[in-house]
Design an enzyme around this catalytic site. Structure first.
Site, PDB file in Angstrom:
ATOM      1  CB  SER A   1       9.581  10.936   7.760  1.00 47.37           C
ATOM      2  OG  SER A   1       8.734  11.993   8.163  1.00 47.37           O
TER       3      SER A   1
ATOM      4  CE1 TYR B   1       7.358   7.494  11.050  1.00 54.78           C
ATOM      5  CE2 TYR B   1       7.255   9.894  11.041  1.00 54.78           C
ATOM      6  CZ  TYR B   1       7.311   8.690  10.357  1.00 54.78           C
ATOM      7  OH  TYR B   1       7.332   8.692   8.978  1.00 54.78           O
TER       8      TYR B   1
ATOM      9  CB  ILE C   1       5.242   5.799   0.040  1.00 52.82           C
ATOM     10  CG1 ILE C   1       4.511   7.072   0.511  1.00 52.82           C
ATOM     11  CG2 ILE C   1       6.555   6.161  -0.633  1.00 52.82           C
ATOM     12  CD1 ILE C   1       5.188   7.843   1.638  1.00 52.82           C
TER      13      ILE C   1
ATOM     14  CB  SER D   1      -0.935   0.024   1.218  1.00 56.87           C
ATOM     15  OG  SER D   1      -0.175   0.139   2.408  1.00 56.87           O
TER      16      SER D   1
HETATM   17  N1  LIG Z   1       2.216   8.855   4.491  1.00 54.59           N
HETATM   18  C1  LIG Z   1       2.929   9.803   5.012  1.00 54.59           C
HETATM   19  O1  LIG Z   1       2.416  10.908   5.301  1.00 54.59           O
HETATM   20  C2  LIG Z   1       4.401   9.592   5.248  1.00 54.59           C
HETATM   21  C3  LIG Z   1       5.200  10.722   5.481  1.00 54.59           C
HETATM   22  C4  LIG Z   1       6.550  10.540   5.705  1.00 54.59           C
HETATM   23  C5  LIG Z   1       7.120   9.271   5.671  1.00 54.59           C
HETATM   24  N2  LIG Z   1       6.330   8.182   5.443  1.00 54.59           N
HETATM   25  C6  LIG Z   1       6.986   6.861   5.440  1.00 54.59           C
HETATM   26  O2  LIG Z   1       6.553   6.115   4.344  1.00 54.59           O
HETATM   27  C7  LIG Z   1       6.692   4.729   4.618  1.00 54.59           C
HETATM   28  C8  LIG Z   1       5.460   3.999   4.087  1.00 54.59           C
HETATM   29  O3  LIG Z   1       4.302   4.456   4.744  1.00 54.59           O
HETATM   30  P1  LIG Z   1       2.938   4.792   3.976  1.00 54.59           P
HETATM   31  O4  LIG Z   1       2.649   6.203   4.214  1.00 54.59           O
HETATM   32  O5  LIG Z   1       2.992   4.286   2.595  1.00 54.59           O
HETATM   33  O6  LIG Z   1       1.916   3.960   4.881  1.00 54.59           O
HETATM   34  P2  LIG Z   1       1.077   2.630   4.591  1.00 54.59           P
HETATM   35  O7  LIG Z   1       0.185   2.831   3.410  1.00 54.59           O
HETATM   36  O8  LIG Z   1       0.465   2.282   5.893  1.00 54.59           O
HETATM   37  O9  LIG Z   1       2.198   1.577   4.188  1.00 54.59           O
HETATM   38  C9  LIG Z   1       2.985   0.935   5.129  1.00 54.59           C
HETATM   39  C10 LIG Z   1       3.540  -0.333   4.509  1.00 54.59           C
HETATM   40  O10 LIG Z   1       4.385  -0.981   5.471  1.00 54.59           O
HETATM   41  C11 LIG Z   1       4.000  -2.345   5.570  1.00 54.59           C
HETATM   42  N3  LIG Z   1       4.259  -2.861   6.899  1.00 54.59           N
HETATM   43  C12 LIG Z   1       3.836  -2.360   8.086  1.00 54.59           C
HETATM   44  N4  LIG Z   1       4.232  -3.149   9.084  1.00 54.59           N
HETATM   45  C13 LIG Z   1       4.918  -4.185   8.536  1.00 54.59           C
HETATM   46  C14 LIG Z   1       5.561  -5.330   9.050  1.00 54.59           C
HETATM   47  N5  LIG Z   1       5.589  -5.596  10.368  1.00 54.59           N
HETATM   48  N6  LIG Z   1       6.159  -6.185   8.180  1.00 54.59           N
HETATM   49  C15 LIG Z   1       6.153  -5.947   6.851  1.00 54.59           C
HETATM   50  N7  LIG Z   1       5.560  -4.871   6.301  1.00 54.59           N
HETATM   51  C16 LIG Z   1       4.943  -3.996   7.132  1.00 54.59           C
HETATM   52  C17 LIG Z   1       2.505  -2.355   5.239  1.00 54.59           C
HETATM   53  O11 LIG Z   1       2.106  -3.595   4.683  1.00 54.59           O
HETATM   54  P3  LIG Z   1       1.328  -4.769   5.463  1.00 54.59           P
HETATM   55  O12 LIG Z   1       0.316  -4.132   6.362  1.00 54.59           O
HETATM   56  O13 LIG Z   1       0.730  -5.567   4.335  1.00 54.59           O
HETATM   57  O14 LIG Z   1       2.392  -5.523   6.190  1.00 54.59           O
HETATM   58  C18 LIG Z   1       2.443  -1.308   4.139  1.00 54.59           C
HETATM   59  O15 LIG Z   1       2.744  -1.888   2.892  1.00 54.59           O
HETATM   60  C19 LIG Z   1       6.906   4.617   6.124  1.00 54.59           C
HETATM   61  O16 LIG Z   1       8.226   4.252   6.395  1.00 54.59           O
HETATM   62  C20 LIG Z   1       6.630   6.013   6.648  1.00 54.59           C
HETATM   63  O17 LIG Z   1       7.425   6.332   7.757  1.00 54.59           O
HETATM   64  C21 LIG Z   1       4.987   8.334   5.228  1.00 54.59           C
END
Ligand SMILES: NC(=O)c1ccc[n+]([C@@H]2O[C@H](COP(=O)([O-])OP(=O)(O)OC[C@H]3O[C@@H](n4cnc5c(N)ncnc54)[C@H](OP(=O)(O)O)[C@@H]3O)[C@@H](O)[C@H]2O)c1
Length: 345
Positions: free
Chosen positions: A200, A213, A70, A68
């Protein structure tokens, strides 16, 4: 005063005035540019004139958290250009959906065997060697590792259970470091490679109500900055990808201060966030151009980050005026809520 010293004084003033006007114009243009872009100026330049992700066609990119957000959108931005992929996360059905959509976007540049799905929980470090080996046996090589899996947090510092701190470091830091070590050993053997991590903007400056975080992302910057210097001159690139607020499941999935609890508040359409597609596209451009650190975010984030990094004193004054809740609202487009809204600040 002699006529020679008068002429000298006149020209000195003219030169100083010209330099001053130049510096001022540069500063104003810089500030204007930062108000118009959604990423740092280096990445903006690369997105216009740099290498396209097409350059990575045929390479093998291993992405964590690809089910899902990014991770999914970075996978799609790369698949469009025929990049072969290893997609990992815990949810096999979501990974298969992303694989199918990537194959559609690749328009015959990729076949079924070019995208490998490996479901696993990244916090179980004992699985890493097997998973990495499985990807290596399938493709014979890995060219880029993108550590993206991670979760955020919304909580007040003093209320956070140590169990939450530990789980967040296990996911956002130790899992990343362990997998990266395996990748770096592989890159050492073949004499080339690239590791990236989705950090981030919270890894660049501190943000309120996300202390753990912020700490995990700062730790990641420490590890990756150190690694980059060790690998200087060895054709092993190290990239820190630093998005700001982006539309994903992130907010909903965030840790709180309590063990086992999720923040559970979804992002709303009206929120000021970058789309996941744009973020994935920018990540793919940063990878193609092997940037060291790339910042991404909608206005006013770019002027804000540049000020925080290059003019910390101005940033301190701005933060005092904005206050923690002001900064939080800029981040989440709403006020902080604890316990699903029952306990407000
Ligand atoms: N969205 C924002 O505003 C934002 C801003 C800055 C940085 N980020 C960074 O972007 C990255 C991705 O986040 P996102 O925003 O794309 O959120 P997201 O849609 O919730 O994606 C998180 C991903 O991590 C996986 N994940 C979580 N726990 C896991 C585990 N124990 N083992 C394996 N996979 C795991 C989830 O897949 P499953 O649930 O299928 O395991 C999912 O694919 C993160 O590192 C976050 O810190 C996001």
């Amino acid at each position: 005063m002699s006529s020679v010293s008068k002429i000298f004084e006149k020209y000195t003033m003219t030169v100083l005035e010209t330099i001053g006007a130049g510096v001022l114009t540069y500063g104003v243009l810089h500030l204007l540019a930062l108000c118009l872009v959604d990423c740092d100026l280096e990445l903006t330049f690369y997105s216009l004139f740099g290498k396209s992700p097409r350059k990575l066609k045929g390479k093998v990119v291993f992405i964590t958290g690809a089910s899902s957000g990014i991770g999914e959108h970075t996978a799609k931005a790369l698949a469009k250009h025929g990049v072969r992929l290893v997609l990992t996360a815990r949810r096999p059905n979501e990974l298969e959906r992303v694989k199918t959509e990537c194959l559609q976007l690749a328009k015959n540049q990729l076949g079924d065997k070019d995208i490998l799905v490996i479901p696993f929980d990244i916090t179980d470090l004992s699985l890493h060697k097997g998973v990495f080996q499985q990807a290596l046996s399938h493709f014979g090589t890995i060219d880029i590792l993108v550590n993206n899996a991670g979760r955020s947090q919304r909580a007040l510092f003093e209320h956070i259970d140590m169990a939450v701190d530990k789980q967040m470091f296990e996911l956002n830091v130790f899992a990343v470091v362990n997998l990266t070590r395996l990748a770096v050993k592989h890159f050492n053997e073949k004499g080339a490679g690239h590791v990236a991590v989705v950090s981030s903007l919270a890894g660049v400056f501190g943000v309120p109500y996300s202390a753990t975080y912020t700490a995990t992302k700062h730790a990641i910057h420490g590890y990756f900055d150190g690694l980059r210097i060790e690998k200087m001159g060895q054709n092993i690139a190290v990239t820190l990808l630093c998005p700001g607020p982006t539309f994903t499941n992130f907010l909903q999935e965030s840790f709180t201060e309590k063990d086992g609890q999720k923040y559970g508040i979804p992002a709303e359409r009206k929120d000021r966030r970058m789309t996941g597609e744009r973020c994935g596209q920018l990540c793919a451009i940063a990878l193609a151009n092997r940037t060291q650190e790339s910042w991404m975010g909608l206005f006013p984030l770019m002027p804000f980050v540049y000020t925080a990094v290059y003019f910390p004193t101005v940033s301190k004054i701005a933060l005092r005026l904005l206050g923690p809740r002001g900064l939080f609202k800029m981040r989440d487009s709403k006020d902080i809520q604890f316990d699903q809204g029952k306990q407000k600040l």
